[in-house]
Scaffold this motif. Sequence first.
Motif, short mmCIF file in Angstrom:
data_model
loop_
_atom_site.label_atom_id
_atom_site.label_comp_id
_atom_site.label_asym_id
_atom_site.label_seq_id
_atom_site.Cartn_x
_atom_site.Cartn_y
_atom_site.Cartn_z
N ALA A 62 0.83 -1.21 0.00
CA ALA A 62 0.00 0.00 0.00
C ALA A 62 0.86 1.26 0.00
N LEU A 63 1.96 1.22 -0.76
CA LEU A 63 2.80 2.40 -0.90
C LEU A 63 2.37 3.16 -2.16
N PRO A 64 2.21 4.47 -2.08
CA PRO A 64 1.78 5.24 -3.25
C PRO A 64 2.86 5.24 -4.34
N TYR A 65 2.41 5.11 -5.59
CA TYR A 65 3.36 5.08 -6.69
C TYR A 65 2.71 5.58 -7.97
N GLU A 66 3.56 5.90 -8.91
CA GLU A 66 3.13 6.33 -10.24
C GLU A 66 3.84 5.45 -11.26
N VAL A 67 3.12 5.01 -12.29
CA VAL A 67 3.70 4.17 -13.33
C VAL A 67 4.06 5.01 -14.55
N ARG A 68 5.30 4.89 -15.00
CA ARG A 68 5.69 5.43 -16.30
C ARG A 68 5.98 4.22 -17.19
N ARG A 69 5.11 4.02 -18.15
CA ARG A 69 5.09 2.77 -18.91
C ARG A 69 5.84 2.90 -20.23
N TYR A 70 6.60 1.85 -20.55
CA TYR A 70 7.37 1.80 -21.78
C TYR A 70 6.97 0.55 -22.56
N GLU A 71 6.96 0.67 -23.88
CA GLU A 71 6.62 -0.47 -24.73
C GLU A 71 7.87 -1.02 -25.39
N ARG A 72 7.88 -2.33 -25.61
CA ARG A 72 9.01 -2.98 -26.28
C ARG A 72 9.00 -2.68 -27.78
N ASN A 73 10.18 -2.74 -28.38
CA ASN A 73 10.28 -2.68 -29.83
C ASN A 73 9.57 -3.89 -30.42
N LYS A 74 8.63 -3.69 -31.31
CA LYS A 74 7.82 -4.79 -31.82
C LYS A 74 8.64 -5.81 -32.62
N ARG A 75 9.76 -5.38 -33.18
CA ARG A 75 10.58 -6.30 -33.98
C ARG A 75 11.60 -7.04 -33.11
N THR A 76 12.30 -6.31 -32.26
CA THR A 76 13.37 -6.92 -31.45
C THR A 76 12.91 -7.36 -30.07
N MET A 77 11.77 -6.81 -29.61
CA MET A 77 11.24 -7.05 -28.26
C MET A 77 12.13 -6.47 -27.16
N LEU A 78 13.05 -5.59 -27.55
CA LEU A 78 13.93 -4.96 -26.57
C LEU A 78 13.28 -3.71 -25.99
N ALA A 79 13.81 -3.28 -24.84
CA ALA A 79 13.32 -2.05 -24.21
C ALA A 79 13.68 -0.85 -25.07
N PRO A 80 12.89 0.22 -25.02
CA PRO A 80 13.17 1.41 -25.82
C PRO A 80 14.37 2.18 -25.27
N PRO A 81 15.05 2.96 -26.11
CA PRO A 81 16.23 3.71 -25.67
C PRO A 81 15.92 4.75 -24.60
N GLU A 82 14.67 5.15 -24.47
CA GLU A 82 14.30 6.16 -23.47
C GLU A 82 14.66 5.72 -22.05
N LEU A 83 14.70 4.43 -21.81
CA LEU A 83 15.01 3.95 -20.46
C LEU A 83 16.45 4.26 -20.05
N ARG A 84 17.32 4.49 -21.03
CA ARG A 84 18.71 4.84 -20.70
C ARG A 84 18.81 6.22 -20.05
N ARG A 85 17.80 7.02 -20.25
CA ARG A 85 17.80 8.33 -19.58
C ARG A 85 17.53 8.19 -18.09
N VAL A 86 16.95 7.06 -17.72
CA VAL A 86 16.64 6.80 -16.31
C VAL A 86 17.81 6.09 -15.62
N HIS A 87 18.36 5.09 -16.32
CA HIS A 87 19.48 4.31 -15.79
C HIS A 87 20.36 3.90 -16.96
N PRO A 88 21.70 3.93 -16.80
CA PRO A 88 22.61 3.64 -17.92
C PRO A 88 22.40 2.30 -18.61
#
Length: 207
Positions: A23-49
């Motif tokens: 019951a801890l308050p949180y906010e979701v920032r959702r990212y979608e996988r690349n439909k061809r490679t199924m990899l995470a989008p490059p935007e996540l590198r702005r959050v963590h290397p």
Amino acid sequence: MIIVHHLENSRSQRVLWMLEELALPYEVRRYERNKRTMLAPPELRRVHPLGKSPVIDDDGTIVAETGAIVEYLVGKADGRLGPPADRDGALRYRFWLHYAEGSLMPPLFAKLVLGRVPLFGKLAQRRIQPMIDVHLDYVEAELAARRWFAGEKLSAADVMMSFPLEAARSRGGLGASRPATIAWLDRVHARPAYQAALKAGGPYAYA
């Protein structure tokens, strides 16, 4: 407010479940996988290397890796969902907390990757399945002895084990021949906090 950088169909679903249970308050920032490679989008590198999910941002404190996040949240919640008070239960808790990613997930991931390789991959999968079966038989024996992984109450160890066992049910041979494990998964999926996490996270292929 904890921000969860959440990737669809990924390990980060466990973090949402954990937050709902606590019951801890949180906010979701959702990212979608690349439909061809199924990899995470490059935007996540702005959050963590590493550019991977899950990552949480707790008022400027960045925590990556599911296990580390889970332990961080146990501490933030004053020990709730942490290890049982008895020594044996605490040892089981720590074992399963690390076993999920350290032992069970690697062969399941290898089977997924090999399944995308024509011919040779299919042959290699046959060698990996017996390795997975050893793990699934071990898990079945443990869950036949107790309701939850660390003891008689839900803990963060169960949260960590949810993703690999959902993956095993989807593609790793987990089925009716291991009834204690299936019953455990059914208990997990029936929990209101788990259901709330699904709504918060969006599509999740292993649920």
